[in-house]
Design a protein around this motif. Structure first.
Motif, PDB file in Angstrom:
ATOM      1  N   ILE A   6       0.858  -1.186   0.000  1.00 22.54           N
ATOM      2  CA  ILE A   6       0.000   0.000   0.000  1.00 22.54           C
ATOM      3  C   ILE A   6       0.898   1.242   0.000  1.00 22.54           C
ATOM      4  O   ILE A   6       1.403   1.643   1.049  1.00 22.54           O
ATOM      5  CB  ILE A   6      -0.934   0.018   1.227  1.00 22.54           C
ATOM      6  N   PRO A   7       1.114   1.858  -1.169  1.00 24.39           N
ATOM      7  CA  PRO A   7       1.994   3.017  -1.217  1.00 24.39           C
ATOM      8  C   PRO A   7       1.403   4.266  -0.552  1.00 24.39           C
ATOM      9  O   PRO A   7       2.122   5.084  -0.021  1.00 24.39           O
ATOM     10  CB  PRO A   7       2.235   3.242  -2.704  1.00 24.39           C
ATOM     11  N   GLN A   8       0.065   4.408  -0.593  1.00 21.30           N
ATOM     12  CA  GLN A   8      -0.582   5.501   0.141  1.00 21.30           C
ATOM     13  C   GLN A   8      -2.060   5.172   0.320  1.00 21.30           C
ATOM     14  O   GLN A   8      -2.647   4.455  -0.479  1.00 21.30           O
ATOM     15  CB  GLN A   8      -0.389   6.857  -0.539  1.00 21.30           C
ATOM     16  N   LYS A   9      -2.637   5.714   1.388  1.00 22.74           N
ATOM     17  CA  LYS A   9      -4.032   5.429   1.707  1.00 22.74           C
ATOM     18  C   LYS A   9      -4.953   6.541   1.228  1.00 22.74           C
ATOM     19  O   LYS A   9      -5.871   6.958   1.923  1.00 22.74           O
ATOM     20  CB  LYS A   9      -4.197   5.194   3.203  1.00 22.74           C
ATOM     21  N   SER A  10      -4.697   6.992   0.019  1.00 13.40           N
ATOM     22  CA  SER A  10      -5.545   7.975  -0.651  1.00 13.40           C
ATOM     23  C   SER A  10      -5.294   7.820  -2.148  1.00 13.40           C
ATOM     24  O   SER A  10      -4.276   7.260  -2.555  1.00 13.40           O
ATOM     25  CB  SER A  10      -5.214   9.395  -0.174  1.00 13.40           C
ATOM     26  N   CYS A  63      -4.276   2.648  -2.592  1.00  9.51           N
ATOM     27  CA  CYS A  63      -4.155   1.565  -1.607  1.00  9.51           C
ATOM     28  C   CYS A  63      -4.098   0.180  -2.264  1.00  9.51           C
ATOM     29  O   CYS A  63      -3.793  -0.806  -1.599  1.00  9.51           O
ATOM     30  CB  CYS A  63      -5.296   1.617  -0.597  1.00  9.51           C
ATOM     31  N   LYS A  64      -4.388   0.131  -3.564  1.00 10.26           N
ATOM     32  CA  LYS A  64      -4.341  -1.103  -4.369  1.00 10.26           C
ATOM     33  C   LYS A  64      -5.409  -2.110  -3.988  1.00 10.26           C
ATOM     34  O   LYS A  64      -5.350  -3.258  -4.380  1.00 10.26           O
ATOM     35  CB  LYS A  64      -2.950  -1.768  -4.314  1.00 10.26           C
ATOM     36  N   GLN A  65      -6.444  -1.687  -3.244  1.00  9.08           N
ATOM     37  CA  GLN A  65      -7.497  -2.585  -2.787  1.00  9.08           C
ATOM     38  C   GLN A  65      -8.855  -2.318  -3.444  1.00  9.08           C
ATOM     39  O   GLN A  65      -9.825  -3.005  -3.153  1.00  9.08           O
ATOM     40  CB  GLN A  65      -7.660  -2.461  -1.259  1.00  9.08           C
ATOM     41  N   SER A  66      -8.952  -1.334  -4.321  1.00  4.34           N
ATOM     42  CA  SER A  66     -10.216  -0.953  -4.949  1.00  4.34           C
ATOM     43  C   SER A  66     -10.860  -2.115  -5.701  1.00  4.34           C
ATOM     44  O   SER A  66     -10.178  -2.898  -6.354  1.00  4.34           O
ATOM     45  CB  SER A  66      -9.979   0.205  -5.931  1.00  4.34           C
ATOM     46  N   THR A  75     -12.216   2.463  -0.991  1.00  2.00           N
ATOM     47  CA  THR A  75     -11.783   1.367  -0.111  1.00  2.00           C
ATOM     48  C   THR A  75     -10.702   1.801   0.860  1.00  2.00           C
ATOM     49  O   THR A  75     -10.603   1.285   1.963  1.00  2.00           O
ATOM     50  CB  THR A  75     -11.295   0.163  -0.942  1.00  2.00           C
ATOM     51  N   HIS A  76      -9.879   2.804   0.465  1.00  2.83           N
ATOM     52  CA  HIS A  76      -8.796   3.270   1.340  1.00  2.83           C
ATOM     53  C   HIS A  76      -9.301   3.737   2.694  1.00  2.83           C
ATOM     54  O   HIS A  76      -8.547   3.782   3.656  1.00  2.83           O
ATOM     55  CB  HIS A  76      -7.973   4.377   0.652  1.00  2.83           C
TER      56      HIS A  76
END
Length: 79
Positions: A6-10, A63-66, A75-76
């Motif tokens: 997760i490089p960033q949570k936005s 966040c790579k979770q979308s 999702t972030h």
């Protein structure tokens, strides 16, 4: 398949150009976020192709979770 980093949570806000193709980093390892730089080579991840339909601003998932990869779906807020 392992979890993406997760490089960033936005999201990453990017101005895209109509007709141009972008390759979104799915593994989270790229030094050129949100785009692929080949860092996934030793993982099971592959970049996601995105072709801009028009000149606009796009919010690429950070966040790579979308569930709507490669774009942000909020999702972030849960990771």
């Amino acid at each position: 398949m392992s979890e993406a980093e997760i490089p960033q949570k936005s999201p990453y806000r990017v101005n895209v150009t109509a007709g141009k193709t972008y390759f979104w980093c799915a593994c989270g390892r790229s030094k050129n976020q949100p785009f692929c730089d080949g860092s996934h080579k030793e993982t099971s991840f592959t970049p996601v192709k995105y072709t801009a339909e028009r000149d606009s601003k796009v919010f690429f998932c950070g966040c790579k979770q979308s569930e709507k990869k490669p774009v942000c779906d909020g999702t972030h807020n849960k990771v």
